[in-house]
Design a protein around this motif. Structure first.
Motif, PDB file in Angstrom:
ATOM      1  N   LYS A  55       1.122  -1.441  -0.084  1.00 30.80           N
ATOM      2  CA  LYS A  55      -0.004   0.038   0.153  1.00 30.80           C
ATOM      3  C   LYS A  55       0.830   1.275   0.086  1.00 30.80           C
ATOM      4  N   ARG A  56       1.895   1.080   0.665  1.00 28.92           N
ATOM      5  CA  ARG A  56       2.694   2.515   0.651  1.00 28.92           C
ATOM      6  C   ARG A  56       3.494   2.637  -0.570  1.00 28.92           C
ATOM      7  N   ARG A  59       1.028   4.188  -3.207  1.00 28.72           N
ATOM      8  CA  ARG A  59       0.827   5.908  -2.861  1.00 28.72           C
ATOM      9  C   ARG A  59       1.825   6.572  -3.717  1.00 28.72           C
ATOM     10  N   ARG A  60       2.929   5.999  -4.042  1.00 32.87           N
ATOM     11  CA  ARG A  60       4.009   6.743  -4.431  1.00 32.87           C
ATOM     12  C   ARG A  60       4.135   6.394  -6.124  1.00 32.87           C
ATOM     13  N   ARG A 121      -1.312  22.057   0.233  1.00 28.34           N
ATOM     14  CA  ARG A 121      -1.834  21.048   0.445  1.00 28.34           C
ATOM     15  C   ARG A 121      -1.902  19.988  -0.605  1.00 28.34           C
ATOM     16  N   PRO A 124       3.745  15.788  -1.208  1.00 28.75           N
ATOM     17  CA  PRO A 124       5.281  15.855  -1.104  1.00 28.75           C
ATOM     18  C   PRO A 124       5.719  14.888  -2.244  1.00 28.75           C
TER      19      PRO A 124
ATOM     20  N   GLU B  17      -4.123   6.662   5.750  1.00 28.83           N
ATOM     21  CA  GLU B  17      -3.610   7.717   4.592  1.00 28.83           C
ATOM     22  C   GLU B  17      -2.227   7.584   4.533  1.00 28.83           C
ATOM     23  N   LEU B  18      -1.340   7.065   5.456  1.00 27.50           N
ATOM     24  CA  LEU B  18       0.194   6.933   5.127  1.00 27.50           C
ATOM     25  C   LEU B  18       0.380   5.364   4.692  1.00 27.50           C
ATOM     26  N   GLY B  19      -0.659   4.526   5.018  1.00 30.54           N
ATOM     27  CA  GLY B  19      -0.249   3.173   4.792  1.00 30.54           C
ATOM     28  C   GLY B  19       0.760   2.497   5.723  1.00 30.54           C
ATOM     29  N   LEU B  20       0.975   2.923   6.927  1.00 30.98           N
ATOM     30  CA  LEU B  20       1.819   2.340   7.799  1.00 30.98           C
ATOM     31  C   LEU B  20       1.473   1.042   8.386  1.00 30.98           C
ATOM     32  N   LEU B  35       9.124   3.100  11.763  1.00 29.90           N
ATOM     33  CA  LEU B  35       7.858   3.118  10.820  1.00 29.90           C
ATOM     34  C   LEU B  35       8.390   3.445   9.478  1.00 29.90           C
ATOM     35  N   ASP B  36       9.918   3.460   9.209  1.00 32.02           N
ATOM     36  CA  ASP B  36      10.275   3.741   7.908  1.00 32.02           C
ATOM     37  C   ASP B  36       9.556   4.832   7.282  1.00 32.02           C
ATOM     38  N   VAL B  37       9.355   5.970   7.710  1.00 32.84           N
ATOM     39  CA  VAL B  37       9.077   6.995   7.120  1.00 32.84           C
ATOM     40  C   VAL B  37      10.249   8.036   6.843  1.00 32.84           C
ATOM     41  N   ASP B  38      10.264   8.269   5.331  1.00 34.99           N
ATOM     42  CA  ASP B  38      11.323   8.868   4.964  1.00 34.99           C
ATOM     43  C   ASP B  38      10.754  10.570   4.772  1.00 34.99           C
ATOM     44  N   LEU B  40       9.956  12.573   3.039  1.00 34.23           N
ATOM     45  CA  LEU B  40       8.711  12.868   2.078  1.00 34.23           C
ATOM     46  C   LEU B  40       7.543  12.328   2.932  1.00 34.23           C
ATOM     47  N   GLY B  41       7.673  11.350   3.606  1.00 36.17           N
ATOM     48  CA  GLY B  41       6.828  10.504   4.378  1.00 36.17           C
ATOM     49  C   GLY B  41       6.402  11.720   5.578  1.00 36.17           C
ATOM     50  N   VAL B  43       6.495  14.944   5.500  1.00 40.74           N
ATOM     51  CA  VAL B  43       5.625  15.936   5.090  1.00 40.74           C
ATOM     52  C   VAL B  43       4.209  15.341   5.100  1.00 40.74           C
ATOM     53  N   GLU B  44       4.098  14.146   4.571  1.00 37.50           N
ATOM     54  CA  GLU B  44       2.508  13.636   4.621  1.00 37.50           C
ATOM     55  C   GLU B  44       2.038  13.587   5.691  1.00 37.50           C
ATOM     56  N   MET B  47       0.919  16.857   7.017  1.00 44.85           N
ATOM     57  CA  MET B  47      -0.344  17.462   6.184  1.00 44.85           C
ATOM     58  C   MET B  47      -1.652  16.529   6.750  1.00 44.85           C
ATOM     59  N   GLU B  50      -2.457  17.937  10.296  1.00 48.78           N
ATOM     60  CA  GLU B  50      -3.157  19.222  10.076  1.00 48.78           C
ATOM     61  C   GLU B  50      -4.534  18.819   9.595  1.00 48.78           C
TER      62      GLU B  50
END
Lengths: 412, 81
Positions: A55-56, A59-60, A121, A124, B17-20, B35-38, B40-41, B43-44, B47, B50
């Motif tokens: 899934k991740r 998204r990209r 919005r 990224p 939303e982030l697929g974690l 969690l392997d968020v880079d 760019l992740g 910033v996601e 957002m 927010e």
């Protein structure tokens, strides 16, 4: 070889569809076509990204990258090539991918988001999803390919250029292995609207399967397709040395420009003819050596008459002998991915000894009077085929491919 | 809003939303290493936070978020200030 196409998501299914004359064109489902002149296209079917990516990743990944990556996996698996990060020779392996647009659907969505909700919005990851070279970058990352990795953006000739350029890199010793091909995913709100406004698309909405009819007198424009194709090109000695399955050989690559108009081909076909001649010269072959031409054959008024004229210039008396077919009659036009998909068709035709037909041949056009393999597949035998690809901007590309026996015989 | 409510909603956002990976999400989890968020992740992530909680997270405050717990604390602080 690997394919994701409107008529099959693996090489066997794809080939069976083509020789059965099966159209992949139908009503557009990707978006609501209310208000559109064209409501049909050749969409890829039964392709669930979750079968191929987590899934991740999805998204990209714009669909154009998904199509190339999956086609590339098929090709690499068949070639039995896999590089580990620590392999020394992965510096000798690269990727060359053609795309006409890149992530057009993502671009549309991101711009809509920006206009609706503001510049802070947008995603990224939008830019890396959109840029046309990303399929090449991703294939390099996924497969640990550290050598030449690049992208060709020459509209509908892009992936033919990519295959030719990849073969050149191997010929001049810059790489031993190249994953080459291309993809497109432009059946989008703007893609259809834009081509509609340039009056390029068929509006035969009531008869989708009969809409793409290259060389037929009743043709009224091309039908958009989507998907991708990938081939593993490998230095012959390396391939033979490791006992690889040899599918064929890229023996000739010709390019020319029309230098005429942004969308129309130069009347008379002299530009396209020069690309075909150049490819035969590069291959050291004569027109009589070519047993099949997979035409660009878009089903537009201008292309098909001009391409016919070009074949007559390049092939002389042989033009009426050599069978010519357009598999876009079944797949629709895969734009930047078309050249790769059709190079694969050309190799399959040679190795299977079967010419895929041009379907929807019902009314002959006096300007299109060659043997287009009408409606039914036909047995033949031959060693070399040509695949033509032309792009907006006046790009003309011809590839000449040799059969598996040619590739093996020459090396013996 | 209670921290437990924030955690529940943040967890949903991270998964949908982030697929974690839901099983790896806990207050001590580090976004980058666990969690392997880079970049760019991240910033996601901001957002998504927010949008979910209706708060504004400037970049200088975002720099201090390394773990799920810190993200929860920041949202809690903003909603209750």
């Amino acid at each position: 070889m690997g394919v994701i196409t409107p008529v099959g998501n693996d090489v066997d299914t794809f080939w069976q569809s083509l020789i059965s004359g099966r159209s992949g064109v139908g009503p557009i489902t990707h978006f609501d076509t209310t208000g559109y002149r064209t409501k049909i296209a050749g969409e890829v079917k039964d392709f669930d990204p979750e079968d191929h990516f987590d899934k991740r990743e999805i998204r990209r990944l714009d669909p154009f990258s998904q199509f190339f990556l999956v086609a590339g996996r098929q090709a690499l698996a068949q070639a039995k090539i896999a590089f580990a990060p620590e392999d020394a020779d992965n510096e000798r392996a690269g990727v060359m991918v053609g795309a006409g647009f890149g992530g057009m659907g993502t671009f549309i969505d991101e711009v809509a988001l920006m206009l609706d909700r503001g510049p802070d919005r947008v995603s990224p990851t939008g830019i890396p999803k959109i840029i046309a070279n990303m399929a090449a970058g991703l294939a390099s990352i996924e497969n640990n390919l550290l050598g030449p990795v690049s992208c060709v953006v020459t509209a509908c000739s892009a992936s033919a250029n990519a295959i030719g350029d990849a073969a050149e890199l191997i010929r001049r010793g810059a790489a031993d292995v190249m994953l080459a091909g291309g993809s497109e995913a432009a059946i989008t709100t703007y893609g259809v609207a834009g081509f509609n406004q340039s009056r390029a698309l068929s509006v035969r909405n009531d008869e989708p399967a009969r809409a793409s009819r290259p060389f037929d007198a009743e043709r009224d424009g091309f039908v958009m397709g989507e998907g991708g194709g990938a081939l593993v090109l490998e230095d012959r000695d390396r391939a033979l040395g490791r006992g690889a399955e040899i599918i064929g050989e890229i023996v000739g690559y010709g390019m020319s420009a029309d230098a005429y108009h942004i969308t129309l081909p130069r009347p008379g076909g002299t530009g396209a003819a020069r690309a075909m001649k150049a490819a035969m010269t590069d291959a050291a072959l004569k027109p009589s050596d070519i047993s099949y031409i997979n035409a660009h054959g878009t089903s537009t008024e201008a292309n098909d008459a001009t391409e016919t004229a070009a074949i007559k210039i390049a092939f002389g008396d042989e033009a009426y002998r050599v069978p010519v077919s357009s598999t876009k009659s079944m797949t629709g036009h895969i734009l930047g991915g078309a050249g790769a998909v059709e190079a694969i068709v050309s190799l399959l035709a040679l190795n299977q000894g079967v010419l895929p037909p041009t379907i929807n041949q019902e009314t002959s056009d006096p300007e299109c009077d060659l043997d287009y393999v009408p409606n039914e597949a036909r047995r033949f035998s031959g060693e070399y085929a040509m695949s033509n690809s032309f792009g907006f901007g006046g790009h003309n590309v011809a590839l000449v491919v040799g059969s598996a026996s040619v590739a093996g015989a020459e090396s013996a | 809003m209670e921290k437990t409510d924030i955690e529940t909603r943040l967890r949903d956002v991270l998964v949908t939303e982030l697929g974690l990976d839901a099983e790896k999400i806990n207050p001590a989890a580090n976004f980058e290493t666990d969690l392997d968020v880079d970049s760019l992740g991240v910033v996601e992530l901001l957002m998504a936070m927010e949008d979910e909680f209706g708060v504004k997270i400037p970049d200088d405050e975002a720099e201090h978020i390394h773990t799920v717990g810190e993200a929860i604390d920041l949202v809690h602080q903003k909603l209750n200030s």
